[in-house]
Design a protein around this motif. Structure first.
Motif, PDB file in Angstrom:
ATOM      1  N   ARG A   1      -3.638 -38.018 -68.236  1.00  0.00           N
ATOM      2  CA  ARG A   1      -2.257 -38.490 -68.337  1.00  0.00           C
ATOM      3  C   ARG A   1      -1.391 -37.756 -67.346  1.00  0.00           C
ATOM      4  O   ARG A   1      -1.397 -36.539 -67.284  1.00  0.00           O
ATOM      5  CB  ARG A   1      -1.688 -38.290 -69.737  1.00  0.00           C
ATOM      6  N   GLU A   2      -0.677 -38.495 -66.589  1.00  0.00           N
ATOM      7  CA  GLU A   2       0.468 -38.033 -65.809  1.00  0.00           C
ATOM      8  C   GLU A   2       1.589 -38.938 -66.278  1.00  0.00           C
ATOM      9  O   GLU A   2       1.904 -38.934 -67.456  1.00  0.00           O
ATOM     10  CB  GLU A   2       0.193 -38.166 -64.302  1.00  0.00           C
ATOM     11  N   ARG A   3       2.133 -39.738 -65.387  1.00  0.00           N
ATOM     12  CA  ARG A   3       3.121 -40.742 -65.795  1.00  0.00           C
ATOM     13  C   ARG A   3       2.409 -41.876 -66.535  1.00  0.00           C
ATOM     14  O   ARG A   3       2.879 -42.370 -67.542  1.00  0.00           O
ATOM     15  CB  ARG A   3       3.874 -41.283 -64.570  1.00  0.00           C
ATOM     16  N   VAL A   4       1.242 -42.250 -66.029  1.00  0.00           N
ATOM     17  CA  VAL A   4       0.414 -43.277 -66.653  1.00  0.00           C
ATOM     18  C   VAL A   4      -0.780 -42.581 -67.297  1.00  0.00           C
ATOM     19  O   VAL A   4      -1.407 -41.727 -66.683  1.00  0.00           O
ATOM     20  CB  VAL A   4      -0.074 -44.299 -65.597  1.00  0.00           C
ATOM     21  N   GLY A   5      -1.073 -42.944 -68.526  1.00  0.00           N
ATOM     22  CA  GLY A   5      -2.241 -42.395 -69.213  1.00  0.00           C
ATOM     23  C   GLY A   5      -3.378 -43.383 -69.178  1.00  0.00           C
ATOM     24  O   GLY A   5      -3.170 -44.587 -69.321  1.00  0.00           O
ATOM     25  N   ILE A   6      -4.583 -42.867 -68.979  1.00  0.00           N
ATOM     26  CA  ILE A   6      -5.774 -43.709 -69.013  1.00  0.00           C
ATOM     27  C   ILE A   6      -6.785 -43.052 -69.940  1.00  0.00           C
ATOM     28  O   ILE A   6      -7.153 -41.903 -69.747  1.00  0.00           O
ATOM     29  CB  ILE A   6      -6.392 -43.898 -67.611  1.00  0.00           C
ATOM     30  N   THR A   7      -7.198 -43.792 -70.940  1.00  0.00           N
ATOM     31  CA  THR A   7      -8.223 -43.332 -71.878  1.00  0.00           C
ATOM     32  C   THR A   7      -9.375 -44.315 -71.814  1.00  0.00           C
ATOM     33  O   THR A   7      -9.171 -45.522 -71.897  1.00  0.00           O
ATOM     34  CB  THR A   7      -7.670 -43.288 -73.314  1.00  0.00           C
ATOM     35  N   VAL A   8     -10.578 -43.798 -71.652  1.00  0.00           N
ATOM     36  CA  VAL A   8     -11.771 -44.639 -71.658  1.00  0.00           C
ATOM     37  C   VAL A   8     -12.643 -44.169 -72.820  1.00  0.00           C
ATOM     38  O   VAL A   8     -13.043 -43.011 -72.874  1.00  0.00           O
ATOM     39  CB  VAL A   8     -12.555 -44.533 -70.326  1.00  0.00           C
ATOM     40  N   SER A   9     -12.889 -45.063 -73.762  1.00  0.00           N
ATOM     41  CA  SER A   9     -13.817 -44.749 -74.847  1.00  0.00           C
ATOM     42  C   SER A   9     -15.071 -45.589 -74.647  1.00  0.00           C
ATOM     43  O   SER A   9     -15.015 -46.712 -74.140  1.00  0.00           O
ATOM     44  CB  SER A   9     -13.194 -45.007 -76.219  1.00  0.00           C
ATOM     45  N   TYR A  10     -16.210 -45.018 -75.029  1.00  0.00           N
ATOM     46  CA  TYR A  10     -17.512 -45.648 -74.803  1.00  0.00           C
ATOM     47  C   TYR A  10     -18.147 -45.999 -76.136  1.00  0.00           C
ATOM     48  O   TYR A  10     -18.112 -45.199 -77.079  1.00  0.00           O
ATOM     49  CB  TYR A  10     -18.419 -44.703 -74.009  1.00  0.00           C
ATOM     50  N   TRP A  11     -18.747 -47.190 -76.185  1.00  0.00           N
ATOM     51  CA  TRP A  11     -19.306 -47.736 -77.422  1.00  0.00           C
ATOM     52  C   TRP A  11     -20.645 -48.392 -77.144  1.00  0.00           C
ATOM     53  O   TRP A  11     -20.881 -48.879 -76.045  1.00  0.00           O
ATOM     54  CB  TRP A  11     -18.337 -48.760 -78.016  1.00  0.00           C
ATOM     55  N   ASP A  12     -21.492 -48.447 -78.178  1.00  0.00           N
ATOM     56  CA  ASP A  12     -22.818 -49.032 -77.969  1.00  0.00           C
ATOM     57  C   ASP A  12     -22.851 -50.551 -78.110  1.00  0.00           C
ATOM     58  O   ASP A  12     -23.833 -51.182 -77.730  1.00  0.00           O
ATOM     59  CB  ASP A  12     -23.862 -48.374 -78.877  1.00  0.00           C
ATOM     60  N   SER A  13     -21.768 -51.157 -78.638  1.00  0.00           N
ATOM     61  CA  SER A  13     -21.771 -52.614 -78.815  1.00  0.00           C
ATOM     62  C   SER A  13     -20.343 -53.150 -78.913  1.00  0.00           C
ATOM     63  O   SER A  13     -19.396 -52.409 -79.214  1.00  0.00           O
ATOM     64  CB  SER A  13     -22.532 -52.995 -80.090  1.00  0.00           C
ATOM     65  N   LEU A  14     -20.212 -54.441 -78.693  1.00  0.00           N
ATOM     66  CA  LEU A  14     -18.915 -55.102 -78.890  1.00  0.00           C
ATOM     67  C   LEU A  14     -18.524 -55.087 -80.364  1.00  0.00           C
ATOM     68  O   LEU A  14     -17.343 -54.982 -80.699  1.00  0.00           O
ATOM     69  CB  LEU A  14     -18.967 -56.541 -78.356  1.00  0.00           C
ATOM     70  N   GLU A  15     -19.512 -55.168 -81.243  1.00  0.00           N
ATOM     71  CA  GLU A  15     -19.253 -55.100 -82.685  1.00  0.00           C
ATOM     72  C   GLU A  15     -18.632 -53.754 -83.061  1.00  0.00           C
ATOM     73  O   GLU A  15     -17.683 -53.696 -83.848  1.00  0.00           O
ATOM     74  CB  GLU A  15     -20.548 -55.330 -83.464  1.00  0.00           C
TER      75      GLU A  15
END
Length: 166
Positions: free
Chosen positions: A110-124
């Motif tokens: 995060r600076e002015r814009v924050g970016i969070t990436v979370s990782y998952w094993d499935s769309l479900e």
């Protein structure tokens, strides 16, 4: 900072999972990405912490994801001024996400814009997280109190590679 030096200054308490000690509270956020519990990674071990932010919450290091394919949820946001309970809810969301079935890890900055990436094993697994009762409350508060704007993108990771200096 070395994990052994990241201690009481964070106001945390010592706990144990699977015979390994870790610190709860803010320290958990500093270290949750390397030790695997179920499908979630906790950052325990000998590596130094490289802190990054998830919103205003320290999370740390590059997520240790499995061999592709897996999924990434990319959440890009601009915050409103002031906390308004955001930090407390962000900590709760991280601690809740790491125990969700299918969760693989999280990274953010995060600076002015924050970016969070979370990782998952499935769309479900992603859909189940989106519909989690406490997460729904956080989403509602995000729209009313914490974000000027945000965008969520869901993508399938087909390939990944990396580099680590010795």
């Amino acid at each position: 900072m070395d994990i052994d030096r990241c201690n009481c200054a964070l106001g945390s308490s010592l706990s144990s999972i699977g015979g390994m000690s870790y610190r709860t509270g803010w320290f958990t956020l500093c270290m949750f990405m390397q030790f695997r519990i179920g499908s979630a990674y906790l950052a325990l071990g000998k590596k130094s912490l490289t802190s990054v932010l998830w919103g205003d919450v320290i999370v740390s290091e590059i997520a240790q994801t499995p061999k592709p394919p897996y999924y990434a949820v990319i959440f890009t946001s601009e915050r409103t001024d002031g906390d308004l309970g955001y930090a407390e809810m962000a900590e709760e969301m991280v601690n809740l996400a790491i125990v969700q079935p299918g969760f693989l890890g999280i990274e953010g900055a995060r600076e002015r814009v924050g970016i969070t990436v979370s990782y998952w094993d499935s769309l479900e697994a992603i859909q189940n997280w989106k519909q989690n009762e406490r997460h729904l409350i956080a989403q509602k508060l995000g729209k009313s109190d914490w974000y000027l704007r945000y965008k969520t993108r869901v993508t399938k990771v087909e390939r990944d590679y990396g580099f680590e200096k010795d």
